[in-house]
Write an enzyme that holds these catalytic residues in place. Structure first.
Site, short mmCIF file in Angstrom:
data_model
loop_
_atom_site.label_atom_id
_atom_site.label_comp_id
_atom_site.label_asym_id
_atom_site.label_seq_id
_atom_site.Cartn_x
_atom_site.Cartn_y
_atom_site.Cartn_z
NE ARG A 123 19.41 20.22 -10.19
CZ ARG A 123 20.50 20.94 -10.42
NH1 ARG A 123 21.56 20.40 -10.96
NH2 ARG A 123 20.50 22.23 -10.12
CE LYS A 145 3.70 4.39 -4.01
NZ LYS A 145 2.49 4.23 -3.20
CD GLU A 187 1.79 -4.51 2.87
OE1 GLU A 187 1.20 -4.61 1.78
OE2 GLU A 187 1.76 -3.48 3.58
CE LYS A 229 5.06 -2.02 -4.70
NZ LYS A 229 5.39 -1.38 -3.45
CD GLU A 239 -0.51 4.81 -5.78
OE1 GLU A 239 -1.31 4.36 -4.99
OE2 GLU A 239 0.64 5.14 -5.48
NE ARG A 243 2.85 1.86 -7.39
CZ ARG A 243 4.14 2.13 -7.53
NH1 ARG A 243 4.61 2.52 -8.68
NH2 ARG A 243 4.97 2.02 -6.51
CG ASN A 247 -3.27 1.73 -2.14
OD1 ASN A 247 -2.21 1.65 -1.54
ND2 ASN A 247 -3.45 2.58 -3.13
CG HIS A 250 -2.55 -0.46 2.21
ND1 HIS A 250 -2.65 -1.82 1.97
CD2 HIS A 250 -1.25 -0.24 2.48
CE1 HIS A 250 -1.46 -2.36 2.09
NE2 HIS A 250 -0.58 -1.42 2.41
CG HIS A 254 -2.85 4.11 5.22
ND1 HIS A 254 -2.88 4.27 3.86
CD2 HIS A 254 -1.68 3.47 5.48
CE1 HIS A 254 -1.79 3.76 3.31
NE2 HIS A 254 -1.05 3.25 4.28
CG HIS A 268 2.07 -0.57 6.97
ND1 HIS A 268 1.08 0.34 6.61
CD2 HIS A 268 2.29 -1.32 5.86
CE1 HIS A 268 0.75 0.14 5.35
NE2 HIS A 268 1.48 -0.85 4.87
ZN ZN Z 1 1.46 -1.64 2.95
#
Ligand code: ZN
Ligand code: ADP
Length: 392
Positions: A123, A145, A187, A229, A239, A243, A247, A250, A254, A268
């Site tokens: 945990r 993340k 980025e 960031k 988020e 936040r 994106n 993105h 994506h 990416h």
């Molecule tokens: Zn990215």
């Protein structure tokens, strides 16, 4: 050049990001005292295992009781349930305990996987990130993340889990393939485009030095990005509001990645570069920013050697614009069936809007896929892009 320290203050969970050179030889100094004498579990991939060995040697020389290393296959496929299980069971087989520390030495793939394992085993055990790609240094190692991919999509299983420390050694970037470096640079540009015009202007002047890995330039760019960031993450850890600005580019990106099929022909960061140009194009068509802003962004990305149009993805995407817009609807950021767009009122001034006519989005995608719009610029850029590829 001295080492820079950026502190991420999330209330109870404060941690430092170190940015500098030759940090691996001093990593023990950066690991909090209460864990530095315990057991370490280093997760890495075969392309960067020399750095992992360096970390292991340093930790053992500095009195670590035990230090195990697991080197995995490089690549996105490693972020799977199977490998996750393998990693967790490997740790358990070496008697990991609550005060042990998992050290991720690698790019985003290793950071996400090892972070999720660190969050899950017993945990939650200690976690240290040693990001080895520019992308991981400026993006994935900040914000907590972690996660793995599933057959239903990327990053759909995971947890928010903050590291105890992040060690970003910019010297490690010297062995990073050029294409990966440039993808990470996209980025970096994103932070300027979101809310820092003066940083974008600095990049226009010094972006080449960053990509040539001039120490001062890289260190400054990484620090600025990490702070940008961190600012957003601190304000909004899970988020919701601000936040979402991260994106930028993105949702388009994506969809392009999904259309290209995650087979390595589109990285990416490359998808994000194209996606950011699309976001500026959309904003300009909506009268929110000027065409000059769009051209300025595209020119900077192209000069650095990034693709700026979906047409530059080779071999060409076979999907039509409608199909790609449909893929945008699958993005996990969709809320209550509504797609939120990150738009701009100019360079350094991004905001969220759900109010965008779908036909306009289709037009933007269609033009990016290759139309007669801006033909001469496109041809010029395409040649540049080809020459970058051929020099790899
Ligand atoms: Zn990215
Ligand atoms: P990210 O998600 O951060 O872009 P990945 O973890 O997918 O990155 O890594 C991209 C590729 O670059 C992988 O093949 C990885 O093994 C390789 N790599 C990562 N860091 C380095 C480095 N410093 N030197 C050489 N190769 C690297």
């Amino acid at each position: 050049m001295g080492t820079k320290i950026v502190t991420i203050d999330l209330g109870a969970k404060e941690y430092d990001i170190y940015i500098g050179e030759s940090l691996l030889y001093r990593i023990h100094d950066m690991i909090p005292d209460d864990v530095s004498g315990g057991k370490f579990f280093i997760i890495t991939d075969n392309n960067v295992s020399d750095y992992a060995r360096q970390v292991q040697e340093t930790l053992l020389a500095q009195g670590a009781q035990q230090c195990e290393t697991l080197a995995l296959h490089p690549g996105e496929k490693t972020k799977s349930f199977e490998i996750f299980q393998q990693v967790c069971e490997w740790m358990l087989s070496h008697k990991i305990s609550r005060d042990s520390v998992v050290v991720a030495v690698g790019g985003g793939v290793i950071g996400d996987l090892a972070g999720y394992a660190a969050a899950s085993v017993l945990r939650g055990v200690g976690f240290v990130q040693v990001p080895t790609t520019l992308l991981a240094q400026v993006d994935s190692s900040v914000g907590g993340k972690t996660g793995i991919n599933t057959s239903y999509g990327k990053n759909l299983i995971g947890a928010f889990y903050q590291p105890g420390v992040v060690v970003a050694d910019i010297e490690i970037l010297k062995t990073l393939p050029r294409r990966e470096l440039l993808a990470g640079y996209a980025e970096v540009v994103k932070y300027g485009l979101i809310e820092d015009l003066s940083f974008f202007e600095w990049l226009e002047e010094h972006g080449r030095d960053v990509c040539a890995l001039d120490s001062d330039a890289v260190s400054y760019a990484v620090e600025k990005s990490v702070r940008a960031k961190a600012d957003v993450v601190i304000a909004d850890e899970k988020e919701q509001g601000r936040r979402a600005l991260l994106n930028l580019g993105h949702t388009f990106g994506h969809a392009l990645e999904a259309a290209a099929g995650y087979d390595g022909r589109l990285l990416h960061g490359e998808a994000v570069a194209i996606g950011m140009v699309m976001a500026f194009d959309l904003s300009s068509r909506l009268g929110l920013c000027t065409k000059a802003d769009l051209e300025r962004v595209e020119e900077h990305l192209a000069q650095i050697g990034l693709p700026t149009r979906a047409a530059f993805i080779t071999p060409n995407l076979t999907q039509n614009a409608e199909k790609i817009v449909e893929l945008m609807g699958n993005d996990k950021k969709v809320k209550k069936g509504r797609l939120n767009y990150i738009l701009v009122k100019g360079i350094g001034n991004a905001f969220v809007s759900a109010d965008v006519p779908q036909e306009l989005v289709v037009e933007v995608v269609r033009d990016s896929l290759g139309s007669d719009d801006g033909q001469s610029l496109q041809e010029m850029l395409q040649d540049k892009w080809k020459s970058v590829f051929s020099s790899q």
